[in-house]
Structures are given as C-alpha cells and as structure tokens.
Design a protein around this motif. Structure first.
Motif, PDB file in Angstrom:
ATOM      1  N   MET A 299      -2.233   7.662   0.208  1.00 35.15           N
ATOM      2  CA  MET A 299      -3.508   8.345   0.428  1.00 35.15           C
ATOM      3  C   MET A 299      -3.328   9.849   0.650  1.00 35.15           C
ATOM      4  O   MET A 299      -4.293  10.610   0.575  1.00 35.15           O
ATOM      5  CB  MET A 299      -4.210   7.744   1.652  1.00 35.15           C
ATOM      6  CG  MET A 299      -4.553   6.261   1.506  1.00 35.15           C
ATOM      7  SD  MET A 299      -5.599   5.931   0.075  1.00 35.15           S
ATOM      8  CE  MET A 299      -7.108   6.760   0.601  1.00 35.15           C
ATOM      9  N   ALA A 300      -2.090  10.278   0.928  1.00 38.08           N
ATOM     10  CA  ALA A 300      -1.849  11.702   1.193  1.00 38.08           C
ATOM     11  C   ALA A 300      -2.124  12.521  -0.055  1.00 38.08           C
ATOM     12  O   ALA A 300      -1.792  12.101  -1.172  1.00 38.08           O
ATOM     13  CB  ALA A 300      -0.421  11.903   1.665  1.00 38.08           C
TER      14      ALA A 300
ATOM     15  N   ASP B  12       1.639  -0.403   6.002  1.00 39.48           N
ATOM     16  CA  ASP B  12       0.751   0.652   6.504  1.00 39.48           C
ATOM     17  C   ASP B  12       1.307   2.038   6.230  1.00 39.48           C
ATOM     18  O   ASP B  12       0.582   2.948   5.800  1.00 39.48           O
ATOM     19  CB  ASP B  12       0.521   0.465   8.005  1.00 39.48           C
ATOM     20  CG  ASP B  12      -0.325  -0.761   8.307  1.00 39.48           C
ATOM     21  OD1 ASP B  12      -1.018  -1.222   7.372  1.00 39.48           O
ATOM     22  OD2 ASP B  12      -0.283  -1.244   9.454  1.00 39.48           O
ATOM     23  N   THR B  13       2.602   2.203   6.483  1.00 42.72           N
ATOM     24  CA  THR B  13       3.227   3.510   6.268  1.00 42.72           C
ATOM     25  C   THR B  13       3.162   3.919   4.807  1.00 42.72           C
ATOM     26  O   THR B  13       2.822   5.063   4.477  1.00 42.72           O
ATOM     27  CB  THR B  13       4.703   3.469   6.717  1.00 42.72           C
ATOM     28  OG1 THR B  13       4.765   2.994   8.054  1.00 42.72           O
ATOM     29  CG2 THR B  13       5.333   4.844   6.628  1.00 42.72           C
TER      30      THR B  13
ATOM     31  N   LYS C 133       1.095   2.838   2.451  1.00 39.19           N
ATOM     32  CA  LYS C 133      -0.280   3.067   2.002  1.00 39.19           C
ATOM     33  C   LYS C 133      -0.815   4.411   2.494  1.00 39.19           C
ATOM     34  O   LYS C 133      -1.582   5.079   1.796  1.00 39.19           O
ATOM     35  CB  LYS C 133      -1.177   1.924   2.447  1.00 39.19           C
ATOM     36  CG  LYS C 133      -0.923   0.647   1.647  1.00 39.19           C
ATOM     37  CD  LYS C 133      -1.788  -0.515   2.092  1.00 39.19           C
ATOM     38  CE  LYS C 133      -1.477  -1.753   1.250  1.00 39.19           C
ATOM     39  NZ  LYS C 133      -2.247  -2.936   1.669  1.00 39.19           N
ATOM     40  N   LYS C 134      -0.365   4.846   3.673  1.00 28.94           N
ATOM     41  CA  LYS C 134      -0.753   6.175   4.154  1.00 28.94           C
ATOM     42  C   LYS C 134      -0.168   7.261   3.256  1.00 28.94           C
ATOM     43  O   LYS C 134      -0.806   8.268   2.967  1.00 28.94           O
ATOM     44  CB  LYS C 134      -0.282   6.369   5.593  1.00 28.94           C
ATOM     45  CG  LYS C 134      -1.137   5.644   6.625  1.00 28.94           C
ATOM     46  CD  LYS C 134      -0.610   5.864   8.027  1.00 28.94           C
ATOM     47  CE  LYS C 134      -1.443   5.085   9.051  1.00 28.94           C
ATOM     48  NZ  LYS C 134      -0.903   5.229  10.426  1.00 28.94           N
ATOM     49  N   LYS C 135       1.072   7.044   2.816  1.00 28.93           N
ATOM     50  CA  LYS C 135       1.696   8.007   1.907  1.00 28.93           C
ATOM     51  C   LYS C 135       0.906   8.100   0.602  1.00 28.93           C
ATOM     52  O   LYS C 135       0.746   9.176   0.028  1.00 28.93           O
ATOM     53  CB  LYS C 135       3.144   7.598   1.603  1.00 28.93           C
ATOM     54  CG  LYS C 135       4.101   7.781   2.767  1.00 28.93           C
ATOM     55  CD  LYS C 135       5.500   7.350   2.340  1.00 28.93           C
ATOM     56  CE  LYS C 135       6.480   7.461   3.506  1.00 28.93           C
ATOM     57  NZ  LYS C 135       7.838   6.995   3.112  1.00 28.93           N
TER      58      LYS C 135
END
Length: 597
Positions: free
Chosen positions: A316-317, A309-310, A312-314
């Motif tokens: 998307m940033a 999750d962490t 994949k958030k990066k």
C-alpha cells in the motif's frame, strides 16, 4: 608469458564490455500484484469443471531485486510467471497486476525479457549469429546496424560466451554448446534489449550445481543495475536460495526435507513440534513425522500472523514514481525494432542460414541423385519416335510430376509445427510482424528448392534421351519448379491449419494419393461426378505441361491427353501457389489471434 598477458587483456576487455553494457540506464519498473487468481475450464464428456490454478497470490518486486517463485511441479509457478509477463489471457485473471501503478500495455513488450524453460533456439546458428539476429530485430530503430551488432558482442562478453561464440547451438541431432551455455544464450537473447523486467522459467533446470549457481549469480548481477528479475525455481540448494531477495511459495509447498518429515536433518520450530506431538498422540502413530496437512496448516498460520500484515502495508506504500515513468508504461504504442522490409530481409537471411544444412545434407543429396540415376538407367536413351517409346516416356514424365509433388509436401508439412514454439516466443516479444515472418519463411526456401531439382534433371534428362535443346530443358525445369512450389504450398497449408504432425501427415497422405490417382496417367476416363478432383491436382497439371514441352510440335495427343497451349495448367499451378499460401497465412493469423486474445 605472452599467453598469460593475452588472457589478462581478454579478461580486462570482457569486464570493460560488461561494465559498458550494464551501466546503461534502465527504465525502472515496480511490479505489484494483489490477490491474483486464475481459473481454467476443463471440458469433460458431459460437463465443464472450473479449476483454480492460482488463488489469492500477493507480492511485489522492485528494481534491483530478484524474486523467486518456488513450489513443486504443478503448483502454478509458470502460470503466475506468464501472468506477470502479460502472456496469458487477461479476461480469466482476477486481482490486480500493475507496473509502476499502471495496468499492462503493449509498450511493455519492448521492456520485458522472457526466458522460457525450454531453450527455444535454432540449432544450426552459431551463438554469435543467434544474438546478432536478435539484436537486429529487437533493438530500437534509432540504432544503426553496427551499433546493434556491437551490443550483441557486448552481451557475448558479459555472459562469458566468447569462447563458444562461433559454435553452433546444436540440438537433438546436431552437436553444439553445453546446457549451461545454451541457457546463457537464451538469457542473452532477452537482456540484449536492456529490459526493465526479466522473467525466467526454471533457469537452472537440467544444470549441474556449479552451473546453476553461476546462472543465478548472473541474474543477481543483472538485477543490481536496476532491473527487476522474477524467476521460478523448483528445488534450489541452500547456496542458490540465499541469492534471492524475495520468495513466494506456491501450491502447498512443504519446504523440502521438512515436507518429507526428515526431522533429524533439520531444525523444526517448537510450535510445529507441538503440533506434530499432538497429531501423533491423537492418531497413535508415534513416528515423529509431521503429516503434510499439518505442515501446510502451520506455514499458512505463520504467514498470516507474522508476515501478511507487514507485506500488505508495503504494497500500500506509495511508489517513488513521477508522472513521466507512469505515462511511459501506460503507452499502448508498439515499438518495432525494425521496419517491415528490414524484418523481412533479416528473417530471409536467417532462414537460409538455418535451413541450408538440412537441404544439403548428404542424406537428401544421396536420395535425389540415386533416384535420378535409377530413373536414367531404367529409361536409358528411350525412343520418342515410336508410339510405344512415347508411352514409356509419358510414364517417366508422370513419375517426375509425382516425385516432385510428393517430396515437397511432406517436407513443408513440418515447417510451422516445428517452428511453433519459436514463432510464439518471438511474436510474444514483438520481434517482427507475422506477415514479414510468413513471407520470409516461404520465400527463403525457394532458392534452396531450386538447386536439387536442377541437379536431378541434369542427371536424368540426358540419360533418358529427351529432346536435346536448351528451350525444352529449361521449360521442363520451370514446370517442375512450379509443381514444387505448388506442392510446398499445400504442405504449408496443411501444417499451419492442423499444427499436429500426425494428423497433418495422415491428411497429406490421403490428399497426395488422391491427386496422384487423378493425375491423368492411371485413369484416362474419370467419372463426371468426381472428375473435378483432377483439376485440383498439381500432378495432373504438371504432367500435362511436361507432355506439352516434349511433344506439342510432334502430335496433339499423347497417352490420351491433349497437349494444348498450357496456359490453363500454368494458371492453375500459379493459383495453387498463392491460394495454399494464403490459407496457411490465415491459419497462422487465427492461431496468433487466439493466443493473444
């Protein structure tokens, strides 16, 4: 004391060159890849099978970082590296790969450095020559030759190669630099263009631990000045492992000793210990070693629950990019480092420098001269005034046509198969156009091909007692040279078409034997239905021309062959020279298009 001062001065100069080179601005490229998949189709006897090589690979690497792709042999590390570097067929790729949020474009070829696992270098060039030619071919046209050569010198000092810069690279049969120095030369070939992205396939393969550590430290230094570095690695030591900024594990990678169940040597997470105890109680093995499937399951679960999750958030940033950086990367325009003519001249000079060692080896010179001496002794001062004497001389002339037809064919066969790896590597980097390479490669042999035949004829011509006039000698020399170039063209065409030395040698043996038998000496009256073969034989046309040179003004027919004007024979040999080479070029072009499809 002065010696110590000199060494200090050299170190200062080296550091200065390194600083000057590394502080040059680099176009920052942010590489992202999401759910990348890659499949290959394996054709069997009765059906085709689809096999997953990569499945759902996600990651990102930014300027200033070193990303390591780690996994066992066959896990897909090299495949992923080739995909990210734009070197695999894109139609079979799933997922998304972006460079500054843009898809791959031809512009990136001039911004990507790619170091293959095998050190593909010319063995007879020195370290300095290798980097000089790379600089002249790859650096932008706006730089002068002096500026490009200065860049090559800077790279030599940056990589600590100054002590071996005048040493040959070496190979299987040529003594040269060490393995670590070879690897640094390969890296130098790529960083010479100041790449934004640098890919390396197993850069520590075959190196001792100290040299491997120095190599990875070099990659870290390269990344620190704003380059994005991605490397594959098989089994790093702990010292190497801590040099990487990011890591991707591929292909059910069981983290070294943990994979082998050596629990006494390493610390194992409590969750995994519980799984191992549960597994052992169910199977009643009780050996305390985690089965590979359990370790793999644990790693996947840990990644999904703690990291996925962490990360994949990066991904998307939003990236810190302006429109200019995006537009540069999306450009589809190729950037050649030199004009077509400059590419040809550079490759021509490089070809002569590399191959003169093979052409003028003692083995080859001894072979040619010993053959000439034996022929001269066997036909010592032969008589051309009698029919019997002319028949003997005709046999000598036919042997010349066969020898200088056979020799070049089997030399030229090796040309493109042996250079296939180098051609693929340099063309993938857009170092030159295929046409410039082909013409330079085929014409740089011509000056070298002329020297040994001249020595051969100088020995045998006068020993055999042929016609002693300058015109007869030079016309004989010209005929032999036409035969050599035509035969060489056949060898180039066979080698380029098959690209397999065993099959090419077999086909060449059958072809040369057929041409020799149809050459007009063994069989005078060939059946009509197969007589067309002799007109394809360079031996036949060469033999007729040599007879014409020696006997045209003496008698119209020698050994059953008419000595006419010779224009047809010259035309046939010239057609072979260009025709065979054109076929070779088309074969290379087809191979390149297939690789780039």
């Amino acid at each position: 004391m002065s010696r110590v001062s000199d060494n200090n001065a050299e170190d200062v100069e080296a550091r200065t060159c390194k600083m000057k080179f590394q502080t040059e601005p680099t176009l920052p490229i942010y590489l992202k890849f999401t759910d990348v998949t890659y499949k290959v189709i394996i054709k069997g006897m009765t059906s085709c099978e689809e096999r997953d090589i990569l499945n759902g690979i996600t990651g990102a690497v930014n300027p200033g970082e070193v990303l390591a792709l780690m996994g066992p042999s066959g896990s897909g590390k090299t495949t992923l590296l080739n995909l990210l570097g734009g070197r695999l067929i894109q139609s079979t790729v799933g997922g998304s790969i972006t460079y500054n949020d843009q898809p791959y474009s031809k512009f990136l070829k001039s911004r990507i450095g790619f170091v293959t696992e095998d050190d593909v270098l010319f063995p007879h060039l020195t370290v300095e020559e290798t980097l000089m030619y790379a600089a002249r071919l790859r650096l932008p046209k706006v730089l002068t030759r002096q500026q490009k050569e200065k860049r090559a010198v800077d790279v030599i000092y940056e990589l600590g190669l100054e002590r071996c810069q005048d040493t040959m690279i070496g190979g299987s049969f040529v003594r040269g630099v060490s393995g670590g120095e070879r690897k640094r030369v390969c890296i130098g070939n790529e960083i010479i263009i100041n790449p934004s992205l640098l890919f390396l396939d197993e850069p520590t393969s075959g190196l001792d631990s100290t040299t491997a550590l120095r190599t990875i430290q070099t990659l870290q230094d390269i990344a620190e000045v704003g380059k994005t570095v991605i490397t594959t690695i098989h089994q790093p030591s702990s010292r190497l492992f801590h040099k990487f900024d990011k890591l991707i594990l591929l292909g059910k990678e069981f983290l070294l000793d943990l994979a082998n169940g050596n629990l006494t040597d390493i610390s194992v997470p409590s969750e995994l210990e519980d799984k191992v105890q549960m597994e052992n109680s169910e199977t009643e093995t009780g050996n305390g070693k985690p089965p590979p499937a359990v370790v793999h399951e644990y790693l996947v679960e840990a990644y999904e629950s703690r990291v996925a999750d962490t990360e994949k958030k990066k991904l998307m940033a939003p990236l810190p990019l302006d429109d200019e950086l995006k537009s540069k990367v999306s450009s589809s325009k190729r950037q050649w480092g030199a004009s077509w003519w400059q590419q040809y001249c550079i490759l021509f000079c490089r070809g002569i420098k590399e191959r003169k060692h093979d052409y003028f080896s003692w083995l080859r010179i001894t072979q040619v001269l010993s053959t000439a001496i034996i022929l001269g002794l066997l036909w010592w001062q032969s008589d051309s005034k009698t029919i019997r004497g002319r028949q003997d001389q005709a046999g000598w002339l036919f042997f010349i046509a066969v020898f200088w037809g056979f020799f070049p064919v089997f030399t030229a066969i090796f040309t493109f198969p042996q250079e296939r790896a180098m051609l693929g590597k340099e063309r993938a980097a857009d170092m030159y156009r295929l046409s410039a390479y082909f013409l330079a490669r085929t014409t740089s042999d011509l000056p070298l091909d002329l020297i040994l035949p001249v020595l051969f004829l100088l020995v045998v011509y006068f020993m055999a007692g042929l016609r002693l006039s300058a015109s007869h000698f030079f016309l004989s020399m010209l005929t032999v040279f036409l035969c050599i170039v035509a035969a060489q063209g056949l060898g180039l065409a066979i080698g380029a078409t098959l690209m397999d030395l065993k099959r090419a040698t077999t086909l060449a043996s059958v072809t040369v034997m057929t041409f020799m038998l149809a050459g007009g000496y063994f069989v005078k009256k060939v059946p009509v239905f197969i007589s067309w073969i002799r007109y394809m034989s360079f031996n036949y046309h060469t033999y007729k021309l040599l007879l014409k040179v020696q006997y045209q003004d003496i008698m119209p027919t020698v050994n059953g062959i008419k000595t006419d004007s010779g224009l047809k024979e010259v035309g046939a040999l010239v057609a072979m020279i260009f025709g065979y080479r054109f076929l070779a070029y088309l074969s290379l072009r087809k191979m390149q298009l297939h690789c780039e499809a």
